[in-house]
Design a protein around this motif. Structure first.
Motif: not given
Lengths: 459, 459, 459, 459
Positions: C297, C300, C349-351, C354-357, C400, C422-423
């Motif tokens: 965390n 990030w 990209y995916s984490e 896509v996850k809004g970070r 995916k 991953v997306k």
């Protein structure tokens, strides 16, 4: 060499020293410290610590509040205090709207005189500020009331606005008084309370939700800012959480004369308690509320770093039956407060000193020396030295006690620490040279406590 | 009741208390505190403060260094100390490469025995680390040497590498010793020195440039990191600047057992001094160097917040004539150090207490109680309480003295505080119950100081 | 208007903008952005994002290390990179003791020429510092090698001391180069390693214990201090933990030109992995090691606040069979490193997005624009703008993919992300205007990558 | 390929990129970026920068205030803006007590329609909060008013209490709006004002004394706390000092969605200005006031670290003659505000980019891209990309201009920057594809500015 009382063979502890010697008491005061004294009465303190009597600067005895009154008056409350090793206190006299400060002080003196068994002083909580009140503050200081409290919470009753706070701070600086604040944002609490109740959230649990950490943090920072603007010292009462502590620490790092206390309930209890079934959560309804567990470590650290100088109790008991249950269907009607005047010293010793979180000198410092110094009671109270009042606690470090409201002397039907085992307990308590408590019995005179004219704040 | 010596009518000051009473001394120790004592000898301390004797835990007496030796030996240095109100000290025994620690201790004991007029202990500065030395540390602790010093500076002579530091820290934790560090990055200083000299920058001024703040800050942070890795306590000596203090403060906020001292030279002098003409800047050539003026406020604040617990002197005098002038043409050859053992107490009282920067109790705490507690001298030294050694300073708060090397007793031809006027000065100094200094004269026996077996570090 | 290639209908994303338009490519470069282009070849990017090609500034291809060599060479490694959306990289040329920098550069150029399928530059890792090397750094900068790396870890092989670090920093400032550091304290790691092995602690798990957070934190702070002393910019590679990040943040708050990267392995993996049975923990043996989960965390957040400017891979693969297993009985013999060159872009990209970070622009900033700008590759690389190299990734945000070493193109028998879904994935990758990767196939020419003469550091 | 307008040969600058190409404009929008365009009209930007038009999100045009109105209306103010390189703005519509928000919006639209020469949006400043207003906020957002402003200052007129602030914050989060706050403690300012005036302190200088830094710091922290309690984003307007910035920074470090702007007056002016003779200090009477010089560095650092995202003007001009002089005998009657809409871009470029305090991309980011993004104007405004409005500034980096109110186009008789020389100035300004300003002349149509329906806040 002939003393009224000699405490022999004990280990004397002050805020900075630990040593073995005997204490000679004469005329209610400490005459000297020496192994050569003889005396009429002798207490053998072999194997015991001898502490200066505890000083509790945050109590609410016989206080009218939320349609009832706190259940300990100055008679029961001061005896409970003595059993717990506390030998002087400063209580809050609350100004009623429209009353003068003199009237307020007179009202509270009446509550205490002839009833209190230990010495007491008063802060005045100012709730109605105008030019004449501002002026009258000077008179109060001359009469030995050298601290004033302000509420940033309790919108619509006790709360005062920022303008009033600033004026009181400026005036206090002028006259040598210390301002104490209950720091929670009353506006925010008021709205949250209405929102929660309108959603049908009436159980004690929601008391905590209506008093979030951020409301305390904000008010702490605001009070500090106003004190800085007024160049006045400030004392934050009953700090409950890490975020509030951070504000205090920052102010102190800047060199501002900001002081703070926390209370045992915030060190030992956490917000899981609000989930106690059968309305049990009501026991813990107080403001600020008890917090998430992680705050406890932060508060202990605040003691270690010196950001908290004082442990007080905010003793404000209400019976579960007949008082707390006024809020059975609406937590906002539960009288706020919990008992603690008798358990402070044993808890802090057992969890603080025995568990290695602080030295025994630090324990004396935060429970006795510092509150006495900050609130104008020193050197009468707060240490063991020739010339000081003979308020002494003979403390058995090996005695184990299981805390229970049944054995405690507070006038209330519960303790938040029910069943907790403490190691170390006061066994004899001397107040102004008189043995008041002896092995679980009150053996002294009652009602002999005197009003203390406190010194001006010195910082 | 019959005492060898009674100090009457003084105001007794400890780290936490201030009160009037008399002190009874018997067999070199404090017997009691009471207004009723009679005695063979009586000192009237009316109008005076009575302080516990000063404790200086950072001195270099008779130390071989940079091709010469510090100019005060244990005879002259301890008498100067006593004149200045310091009644015990801990000096650094420096391990020569190849020597055992026992040899080192023996060598230094020889320097002191029969010469010192006040009690003394030794830290050992370890400069040559190997398995057998690591093992021998345990023996030293049993002999009362409970602290070890490491140099992160002086590349090529005293400096040890990070691996050695970590090993010493781990071992110290095991055996109850405290590691002290001289925190400056020796690699960086070494290069800067070479660069400056190669550019022809040979005046004393460049000593400061070669020892930048960042070299100290870095080393402080590194030492703390290694101590954290070893779970060992750490004591930073002679902190000179705000940036180093910040590292210390951060460590303490994290709850690490990190302790630190600063010295009067960093509180009262600034780097403008290096510009003194005629090689005058050499007086201030020490490591770390004195810093830019703005650091002084930061250091005072560090005392206030408790981030510094101790004021010591780093007393390490060299004559300007015959010693400092070895570096006439090359500042890197000037023996590092300055005198201060005699002026610490007067300076800290005058600039600290009189100027309102600290309470009188805080003054006792940092000059006497804390150094005694941290370095294992308490409760023999560091307070006024029954049972403690009768090391007492009768201090006249009104006496004004103009500091000058001519009137001081340090064996050196200058003081960095020449011409400075202090208010408040020791007028009588009692060591182990014997009056040693009386109104500007040394009236006691010489050479009676004893080696102190110090207690293990307790934290 | 006639383009060699037109990318139509895509959503173009740069570090600051997102918009729909078409991209015209001519002679390997971006000619313009406009909906009106026609071209010989057309790629329809409807529903796709078009990103500037990823820039990976931390790879180890074909690197001799710990008795073996990393398993991807410039042929396999750059193809894997392209599949993963990375179209240029900067690899580390490691100076062998005794070698000149020119020799080092020549050696590494030989490894890459004719093999690499994407463009590449080199940093030189300096391990043997002397006057002639210091001088030669200037020549390297002129040849387009504008960054130098130093190891504070790997005592006895790659590690250099503080004096060397300082000299390299000073020289770099002079010549417009950027110093990168592997920040772990090699002394501490060396002792801990010996201690652990001597206690029989030989499993991969102990690699983490020998490389504690404090070793990284210390080295980060030291490197920053030395850079500050030298007034030089600094780039911290592969930051793994919160404590190291805090040091970086503090430096940046002070306004120092300190830059830092972290890597996907520190964002997605935690130290529980070291407990994988059957020597599985060896997959994660790298330096610094992966850390306790709570650090993720913090890292990030470091991206969000801008304290990390770059995500790189530290791609350094070794086969479990035949390489990692050299340390079967002694973790200190396991070659350090893990693969990642192909998975960086999809994972971030995916984490991340896509996850809004992070926003999609921030994603481009840290994976492409910032590494290009900081390491002297901009504006050739790192953005989509007329004049820049046509390195473009057509990215399907809905695709995916289940990551598995079997489907990846890295030359190694595992991926630390095995089984992770991953997306979003690169579907077509254009390098210098040529379509290299098309829906899972490598369709371009091989070995066409060019050495990039990088610009001086501009800060 | 046939464009309405082509900007040729310029260096295009966005928040992340700098490159040379040509811009094709069609129907008021950017059609493409390519060197191949031809067009009806051509602007040769050789040697020039081409910036996206400046976006000023804090203006007060034609605002009734303190018994008068700001002296620029939408006609004069927007033309001045265009001369200074600003091509869109968001102005504050101030709710009158008792008015609905729709009424407020209608009133302000009327002020602008047919007068404004650049596009404009409105924030609504809510001063009278009740249930119906809270509800109406949703309608406003649908009409493109996606931000609301609250005053913590101006007790008795614009100020709202903490309860109102919290409710507006909660509602804004719900409907996708952004709350902006004027953060100064109105209670404190009100008392200080009364105290100063009662002491006869009536000169402009005392305006600053009545608005101390602590009043701003407190209000910033309180607004942040309330936003955190409401889980809502927050935008602090016109931050003037380091202490306020620190509160913002702390919030951002915690990850809170807190945004902030500062203004040129706080970067370039200091409180010595209040001493200008002959009532000259009145020019600088604004709230918050300009501060002590040391704050300027802190604010520049806040831009560098990203804690400030936006530079706006708080343009609110009043004539010295006839307006400011209403407070000739009482500073509290001086209309608060100063002009700045025309000088923002030149000042920030000259002092920011030319002086090396920021990159040219950062300049575009804070003057154009970020305000557009945060206030819902992006991607119409704030960048140069196909699809965006053709709001373009052709900027001559070599042009030197001496600022004087005589040459500026603001409708006011002074500029606080009188006599200051800036390097770099807008020479041609294109608004929605039409050349409005050409080498010091307004050559476009007047009154063509459109109301912008802004997007919801996206964070």
């Amino acid at each position: 060499m002939d003393m009224d009382l000699v405490i022999k063979n004990g280990t004397i502890v002050t805020a900075s020293d630990t040593y073995k010697s005997d204490i000679g008491v004469k005329n209610g005061k400490i005459a000297g410290i020496w192994k050569g004294f003889e005396g009429e009465k002798v207490i053998d303190a072999k194997g015991m610590f001898v502490f200066p009597g505890g000083v509790d600067v945050h109590t609410h005895l016989d206080m009218p509040f939320m349609g009832t009154s706190s259940s300990d008056d100055f008679a029961t409350g001061t005896i409970a205090a003595a059993f717990g090793g506390t030998t002087s206190l400063v209580d809050f006299a609350i100004q009623q709207h429209g009353d003068s400060l003199s009237q307020t002080l007179a009202d509270w003196k009446k509550k205490a005189e002839g009833k209190a068994s230990i010495d007491y002083g008063f802060h005045i909580a100012v709730t109605d500020v105008n030019d004449s009140i501002i002026k009258e503050m000077g008179t109060m200081v001359e009469e030995g009331v050298t601290s004033f409290k302000l509420f940033l919470a309790y919108k619509g009753s006790l709360m005062v606005d920022d303008a009033a706070i600033f004026r009181i701070l400026e005036r206090s600086r002028e006259i040598g008084a210390l301002v104490m604040v209950h720091a929670e944002n009353g506006h925010l609490i008021d709205i949250l309370t209405k929102q929660l109740l309108s959603e049908g959230k009436s159980a004690p649990l929601y008391h905590a939700e209506a008093h979030p950490v951020i409301a305390e943090k904000e008010a702490v920072e605001r009070a500090i800012a106003l004190a800085e603007a007024a160049s006045a010292p400030l004392y934050i009462v009953h700090t409950s959480c890490d975020d509030a502590l951070k504000g205090i620490k920052q102010a102190r790092e800047k060199g501002l004369p900001v002081y703070a206390e926390t209370c045992p309930q915030y060190l030992f209890l956490d917000d899981e308690k609000y989930k106690e079934p059968n309305f049990g959560g009501a026991k813990y309804v107080m403001s600020p509320p008890i917090r998430a567990k992680r705050n406890q470590n932060a508060l202990w650290k605040g003691i270690k770093t010196g950001d908290f100088q004082v442990i007080s109790t905010d003793h404000c008991p209400f019976f579960m039956k007949g008082q707390k249950d006024m809020g059975k269907d609406d937590w906002s009607k539960i009288p706020n407060g919990c008992p603690g005047i008798e358990t402070r010293i044993p808890l802090m010793y057992s969890e603080g000193v025995v568990k290695g979180r602080m030295s025994i000198n630090k324990f004396v410092e935060i429970c006795s020396a510092n509150p006495a110094k900050l609130l104008g009671l020193y050197p009468m109270k707060g240490t063991i030295a020739p010339g000081s009042d003979a308020d002494l606690v003979i403390f058995d470090p090996e005695k184990k006690v299981t805390l229970s409201y049944k054995n405690l002397h507070q006038n209330v039907d519960y303790t938040p620490y029910e069943g907790m085992v403490v190691k170390g307990y006061p066994v004899k308590v001397v107040v102004n040279g008189e043995l008041k408590v002896d092995d679980g019995k009150f053996v002294g005179k009652r009602g002999t406590g005197k009003f203390i004219k406190r010194n001006r704040f010195e910082g």
